[in-house]
Scaffold this motif. Structure first.
Motif, PDB file in Angstrom:
ATOM      1  N   GLU A 181      49.205  25.883  53.841  1.00 19.19           N
ATOM      2  CA  GLU A 181      47.835  25.900  53.335  1.00 19.19           C
ATOM      3  C   GLU A 181      47.584  24.665  52.487  1.00 19.19           C
ATOM      4  O   GLU A 181      48.469  24.219  51.765  1.00 19.19           O
ATOM      5  CB  GLU A 181      47.666  27.164  52.486  1.00 19.19           C
ATOM      6  N   VAL A 182      46.387  24.114  52.584  1.00 17.32           N
ATOM      7  CA  VAL A 182      45.946  23.012  51.729  1.00 17.32           C
ATOM      8  C   VAL A 182      44.551  23.324  51.224  1.00 17.32           C
ATOM      9  O   VAL A 182      43.810  24.090  51.849  1.00 17.32           O
ATOM     10  CB  VAL A 182      45.954  21.647  52.453  1.00 17.32           C
ATOM     11  N   PHE A 195      40.300  26.972  50.021  1.00 22.14           N
ATOM     12  CA  PHE A 195      41.131  26.669  51.181  1.00 22.14           C
ATOM     13  C   PHE A 195      40.385  25.706  52.088  1.00 22.14           C
ATOM     14  O   PHE A 195      39.198  25.861  52.327  1.00 22.14           O
ATOM     15  CB  PHE A 195      41.465  27.966  51.932  1.00 22.14           C
ATOM     16  N   ILE A 196      41.083  24.709  52.574  1.00 23.26           N
ATOM     17  CA  ILE A 196      40.490  23.725  53.483  1.00 23.26           C
ATOM     18  C   ILE A 196      41.008  24.006  54.887  1.00 23.26           C
ATOM     19  O   ILE A 196      42.210  24.166  55.097  1.00 23.26           O
ATOM     20  CB  ILE A 196      40.858  22.293  53.052  1.00 23.26           C
ATOM     21  N   TRP A 234      48.942  23.469  63.261  1.00 20.24           N
ATOM     22  CA  TRP A 234      48.970  23.973  61.886  1.00 20.24           C
ATOM     23  C   TRP A 234      49.461  25.399  61.923  1.00 20.24           C
ATOM     24  O   TRP A 234      49.032  26.145  62.792  1.00 20.24           O
ATOM     25  CB  TRP A 234      47.559  23.909  61.281  1.00 20.24           C
ATOM     26  N   PRO A 235      50.345  25.836  61.055  1.00 21.51           N
ATOM     27  CA  PRO A 235      50.959  25.096  59.957  1.00 21.51           C
ATOM     28  C   PRO A 235      51.904  24.011  60.492  1.00 21.51           C
ATOM     29  O   PRO A 235      52.361  24.097  61.619  1.00 21.51           O
ATOM     30  CB  PRO A 235      51.723  26.166  59.189  1.00 21.51           C
ATOM     31  N   TYR A 260      45.860  20.838  46.454  1.00 28.60           N
ATOM     32  CA  TYR A 260      47.159  21.503  46.508  1.00 28.60           C
ATOM     33  C   TYR A 260      47.655  21.614  47.941  1.00 28.60           C
ATOM     34  O   TYR A 260      46.893  21.532  48.899  1.00 28.60           O
ATOM     35  CB  TYR A 260      47.097  22.894  45.869  1.00 28.60           C
ATOM     36  N   ALA A 261      48.961  21.807  48.052  1.00 24.25           N
ATOM     37  CA  ALA A 261      49.614  22.128  49.320  1.00 24.25           C
ATOM     38  C   ALA A 261      50.574  23.275  49.035  1.00 24.25           C
ATOM     39  O   ALA A 261      51.334  23.225  48.066  1.00 24.25           O
ATOM     40  CB  ALA A 261      50.374  20.929  49.863  1.00 24.25           C
TER      41      ALA A 261
END
Length: 135
Positions: free
Chosen positions: A56-57, A69-70, A80-81, A109-110
């Motif tokens: 998640e990023v 969440f993007i 993805w992931p 964030y990641a």
């Protein structure tokens, strides 16, 4: 002397087993056939000595635990992931994130598959946070 080397070797072994990610939010400038709505990206560098999976990023907001969440767009048809091998990196693209009403963006964030979250800030993200509008 031997005790000092033993302590140093222990410290280096512990350091090698730590998760080290560099998260850098940036502006993206679409060129060529790239979709024009993709104007934001997050570069994730795996500086660890082992592979990690990024699940998640997104962005964190000031004064709250909420996160945005993007939905990432990956170049070259990657999935993805994504799994990042040791000493590799990936850049995920998206629309510019918007601020929540009354809340500015604090950091990008990641999040890894093992539940660890690393954050990063940059001048580009600070500019997006100041703009505070939805795109």
């Amino acid at each position: 002397m031997g005790a000092v080397l033993g302590v140093m070797n222990t410290w280096f072994a512990l350091d090698r087993s730590r998760l080290k990610l560099r998260v850098t939010p940036k502006h993206a400038i679409p060129v060529g056939g790239a979709p024009s709505h993709l104007q934001f990206c997050i570069e994730i560098q795996n500086l660890s000595d082992f592979a990690v999976t990024i699940e998640e990023v997104g962005v964190f907001y000031r004064g709250t635990k909420e996160r945005g969440f993007i939905r990432p767009f990956l170049p070259n048809g990657e999935q993805w992931p994504c799994r990042l091998e040791a000493r590799s990196s990936i850049t995920v693209y998206s629309e510019k994130p918007s601020s929540l009403p009354g809340r500015q963006i604090r950091a990008a964030y990641a999040k890894t598959a093992c539940g660890r979250t690393k954050t990063g800030i940059s001048g580009a993200l600070k500019q997006i946070a100041r703009e505070g509008t939805s795109y």
